[in-house]
Design a protein around this motif. Structure first.
Motif, short mmCIF file in Angstrom:
data_model
loop_
_atom_site.label_atom_id
_atom_site.label_comp_id
_atom_site.label_asym_id
_atom_site.label_seq_id
_atom_site.Cartn_x
_atom_site.Cartn_y
_atom_site.Cartn_z
N THR A 43 0.84 -1.20 0.00
CA THR A 43 0.00 0.00 0.00
C THR A 43 0.88 1.26 0.00
O THR A 43 0.63 2.19 -0.77
CB THR A 43 -0.96 0.00 1.22
N GLU A 116 -4.89 -4.83 -2.43
CA GLU A 116 -5.79 -5.87 -1.92
C GLU A 116 -6.41 -6.66 -3.08
O GLU A 116 -6.67 -7.86 -2.96
CB GLU A 116 -6.90 -5.24 -1.06
N ARG A 195 -6.04 3.73 6.61
CA ARG A 195 -4.93 2.78 6.78
C ARG A 195 -5.27 1.77 7.87
O ARG A 195 -5.89 2.11 8.87
CB ARG A 195 -3.63 3.52 7.10
N1 ASP Z 1 -3.24 -2.39 3.10
C1 ASP Z 1 -3.86 -1.37 3.90
C2 ASP Z 1 -2.80 -0.63 4.71
O1 ASP Z 1 -1.63 -0.96 4.60
C3 ASP Z 1 -4.95 -1.90 4.78
C4 ASP Z 1 -4.50 -2.87 5.84
O2 ASP Z 1 -3.37 -3.34 5.82
O3 ASP Z 1 -5.31 -3.15 6.74
O4 ASP Z 1 -3.14 0.27 5.42
#
Ligand code: ASP
Ligand code: MG
Length: 329
Positions: A43, A116, A195
């Motif tokens: 992300t 995701e 996040r």
């Molecule tokens: N991939 C997203 C993040 O890094 C959501 C998660 O990890 O829960 O914030």
């Protein structure tokens, strides 16, 4: 039915993904609904690529993310073309940002969503490769409807009913692997829940289907009495109340998501924090008031704060006042 949510560090590479698939397979009899985060760090990399696209050359940054996913497919011996559509859509999105030299909040969420969208397909395929029936779903295709607050969207009331309906249509015996963190607004724009939002997704889905338990799989034995990096003899907490967990999140425990606990709490669904590296441990159970009012459950810390004012009562309304020199401890 149980919800099994795996965070980024639990699906960070091929070995960990393989381990996750084994964990899910071992619990197939409990009818798991799996929720996954993007591969650890992805992300951040996607958000970085989107920002670069606005001003300079994004291709190298994008290529890193893309080859990381392709390498994982290769190592797990999964269909190499499985992510081709997502990858070209990601490249087109970045290229459009680059030609407009403009990055809207909705475009940023769109770019972030690919993490995701890709991880769910990889995890589902890995579970299938172990002889299980399993399919990947984008949360917005199974009812995750949000407002248009890009970057920190919240669900709309119809979400619960829609998820319940859509999941009941999936054949019994097929394990769904659902994207955490993302949804769509009523105009069809892809949104993110903030996040760490996969925990919120897991809690929402668990509440929607009345799951027996929402399992949050991490790489520690549940919630601890303090940060083990700071306090050497920090211990694992066996049980904690929803309220205490919410306070920990608010006070900076960083394990979960600030709103994550709410759907589970409101619908009375137990949450259990478990360790992918130690599956035999019962982890931490988050449930209703456990009746030990006077005990301190856990201590969290935030850096850069010199003075702490302790307030009695509802700690969710706590105040911390930053100041330049220490006042009191
Ligand atoms: N991939 C997203 C993040 O890094 C959501 C998660 O990890 O829960 O914030
Ligand atoms: Mg993550």
């Amino acid at each position: 039915m149980i919800i099994m949510k795996f965070g980024g560090s639990s699906v960070a590479d091929e070995q960990k993904i393989n381990n996750v698939a084994e964990i899910v397979k071992a619990r197939a009899a409990e009818n798991p609904v799996v929720v996954v985060s993007a591969l650890g760090g992805v992300t951040d990399s996607l958000l970085k690529a989107a920002k670069l696209a606005q001003s300079s050359d994004w291709k190298e940054a994008a290529q890193k993310v893309i080859s990381r996913h392709r390498n994982v497919l290769h190592s797990l011996r999964l269909e190499s073309s499985m992510l081709d559509e997502d990858i070209s859509e990601l490249e087109n999105t970045l290229s459009a940002i680059s030609s407009k030299k403009q990055l809207s909040r909705s475009a940023l969420d769109l770019v972030a969503s690919f993490g995701e969208r890709m991880s769910s397909k990889i995890v589902a395929a890995c579970i299938r490769s172990k002889g299980m029936k399993c399919a990947a779903y984008n949360a917005y295709d199974i009812g995750m409807v949000t407002d248009s607050n890009f970057g920190n969207a919240d669900i709309l009331p119809e979400t619960y009913g829609a998820i319940r309906r859509e999941l009941s249509r999936i054949g019994k015996g097929t394990i769904p692997v659902i994207t955490g963190y993302i949804g769509k607004d009523r105009n069809g724009g892809i949104t993110t829940l903030g996040r760490g939002g996969s925990y919120y997704t897991a809690s929402i889905i668990g509440a929607a289907i009345g799951a027996e338990e929402i399992q949050i799989w991490t790489d520690v034995n549940g919630i601890m009495t303090a940060d083990p990096n700071v306090v050497k003899d920090a211990r694992n907490i066996k049980e904690i109340s929803y309220q205490e967990e919410a306070e920990l999140e608010f006070l900076g425990a960083k394990t979960l998501h600030p709103k994550g606990i709410l759907p589970a709490m409101q619908h009375g669904i137990f949450v259990r924090v478990l360790n992918t590296m130690n599956t035999g441990d019962s982890g931490t159970k988050i449930c209703n008031d456990i009746g030990e009012d006077s005990r301190v459950a856990s201590i969290t810390s935030r850096s850069g704060i010199d003075a702490i004012i302790l307030l009695k009562g509802d700690m969710l309304s706590q105040e911390t006042i930053p100041c330049t020199r220490p006042l009191a401890y």
